[in-house]
Write a protein that holds these residues in place. Sequence first.
Motif, mmCIF file in Angstrom:
data_model
loop_
_atom_site.group_PDB
_atom_site.id
_atom_site.type_symbol
_atom_site.label_atom_id
_atom_site.label_comp_id
_atom_site.label_asym_id
_atom_site.label_seq_id
_atom_site.Cartn_x
_atom_site.Cartn_y
_atom_site.Cartn_z
ATOM 1 N N PRO A 1 0.423 -1.026 0.327
ATOM 2 C CA PRO A 1 -0.520 0.147 0.226
ATOM 3 C C PRO A 1 0.683 1.358 -0.059
ATOM 4 C CG PRO A 1 -1.171 -1.477 1.527
ATOM 5 C CD PRO A 1 0.900 -2.155 1.092
ATOM 6 N N GLN A 2 1.621 1.523 0.983
ATOM 7 C CA GLN A 2 2.810 2.753 1.200
ATOM 8 C C GLN A 2 3.386 3.071 0.154
ATOM 9 O OE1 GLN A 2 3.553 -0.323 2.322
ATOM 10 N NE2 GLN A 2 5.413 -0.141 3.411
ATOM 11 N N TYR A 3 3.566 1.790 -1.251
ATOM 12 C CA TYR A 3 4.475 2.407 -2.653
ATOM 13 C C TYR A 3 3.648 2.027 -3.828
ATOM 14 C CZ TYR A 3 8.290 2.482 0.484
ATOM 15 O OH TYR A 3 9.244 2.723 1.292
ATOM 16 N N ARG A 4 1.976 2.549 -3.561
ATOM 17 C CA ARG A 4 1.249 2.584 -5.322
ATOM 18 C C ARG A 4 2.011 3.468 -5.760
ATOM 19 N NH1 ARG A 4 -2.940 -0.648 -1.900
ATOM 20 N NH2 ARG A 4 -2.433 -2.724 -2.150
ATOM 21 N N SER A 5 1.793 4.290 -5.047
ATOM 22 C CA SER A 5 1.856 5.619 -6.125
ATOM 23 C C SER A 5 3.178 6.328 -5.592
ATOM 24 C CB SER A 5 0.857 6.540 -6.093
ATOM 25 O OG SER A 5 0.831 7.180 -4.434
ATOM 26 N N THR A 6 4.135 5.430 -5.009
ATOM 27 C CA THR A 6 5.711 6.291 -4.893
ATOM 28 C C THR A 6 6.445 6.259 -6.721
ATOM 29 O OG1 THR A 6 5.729 5.970 -2.712
ATOM 30 C CG2 THR A 6 8.283 5.827 -4.441
ATOM 31 N N PRO A 7 6.977 7.463 -6.985
ATOM 32 C CA PRO A 7 7.493 7.008 -8.499
ATOM 33 C C PRO A 7 9.211 5.747 -7.926
ATOM 34 C CG PRO A 7 7.593 9.230 -7.920
ATOM 35 C CD PRO A 7 6.652 8.342 -6.325
ATOM 36 N N ILE A 8 8.938 5.485 -9.067
ATOM 37 C CA ILE A 8 9.826 3.482 -9.410
ATOM 38 C C ILE A 8 10.876 4.529 -10.673
ATOM 39 C CG2 ILE A 8 11.185 1.938 -9.442
ATOM 40 C CD1 ILE A 8 8.283 1.000 -7.560
ATOM 41 N N LEU A 9 11.777 4.621 -10.753
ATOM 42 C CA LEU A 9 12.768 4.336 -11.781
ATOM 43 C C LEU A 9 13.444 3.723 -12.228
ATOM 44 C CD1 LEU A 9 13.587 8.226 -11.379
ATOM 45 C CD2 LEU A 9 11.858 6.981 -13.034
ATOM 46 N N MET A 10 13.808 2.702 -13.364
ATOM 47 C CA MET A 10 14.125 1.811 -13.494
ATOM 48 C C MET A 10 15.959 2.818 -14.148
ATOM 49 S SD MET A 10 12.462 -0.775 -13.230
ATOM 50 C CE MET A 10 13.559 -2.465 -13.786
ATOM 51 N N LEU A 11 16.740 2.255 -13.415
ATOM 52 C CA LEU A 11 18.349 2.760 -13.898
ATOM 53 C C LEU A 11 19.023 1.222 -14.447
ATOM 54 C CD1 LEU A 11 20.624 5.236 -15.037
ATOM 55 C CD2 LEU A 11 21.207 4.802 -12.093
ATOM 56 N N THR A 12 18.988 1.614 -15.572
ATOM 57 C CA THR A 12 19.538 -0.394 -16.551
ATOM 58 C C THR A 12 20.059 0.041 -17.532
ATOM 59 O OG1 THR A 12 19.172 -2.081 -16.579
ATOM 60 C CG2 THR A 12 17.576 -0.999 -17.244
ATOM 61 N N THR A 13 20.815 -0.539 -18.175
ATOM 62 C CA THR A 13 21.907 -0.828 -19.267
ATOM 63 C C THR A 13 20.400 -1.509 -19.906
ATOM 64 O OG1 THR A 13 22.026 -3.179 -19.058
ATOM 65 C CG2 THR A 13 24.218 -1.571 -18.845
ATOM 66 N N GLU A 14 19.462 -2.378 -19.998
ATOM 67 C CA GLU A 14 18.747 -2.391 -20.882
ATOM 68 C C GLU A 14 17.902 -1.810 -21.789
ATOM 69 O OE1 GLU A 14 17.521 -5.140 -21.292
ATOM 70 O OE2 GLU A 14 18.846 -6.859 -19.758
ATOM 71 N N SER A 15 17.682 -1.508 -22.709
ATOM 72 C CA SER A 15 17.020 -0.884 -23.640
ATOM 73 C C SER A 15 15.970 -0.978 -24.813
ATOM 74 C CB SER A 15 18.245 0.743 -24.393
ATOM 75 O OG SER A 15 19.007 -0.491 -24.700
#
Length: 121
Positions: A72-86
């Motif tokens: 519940p506390q992370y339903r709307s928290t921004p999550i950014l992927m920082l990866t070599t996968e493109s």
Amino acid sequence: MAKTILAIDDSASIRQMVGFTLKGAGYDVVEAADGQEGLDKAKGKTVDLILTDQNMPRMDGLTLVRALRAMPQYRSTPILMLTTESSDTMKSQGKAAGATGWLVKPFDPAKLLEVVKKVIG
């Protein structure tokens, strides 16, 4: 009060660069070495933004994003992927899992700060 960012990457040098960049801009940074450690740290506190790699031991980034979105506390928290996968396929899987955005490594510190400011101020 400074915003807190959870930075998750199995590369110590990437964590160090991300931490240095974000701390220099006034953010508090919590680091984790893989998805499982990141999830454990996220359970212990609430953070304003999560930056995660995709390819890590124990738990990959997409699995982590799904696990965080189920809390519940992370339903709307921004999550950014920082990866070599493109690849577009990987990006669409990230979006489907609930990732807010996608940054490709190696990253430009100025670009990272620009995106972070856009998402959390």
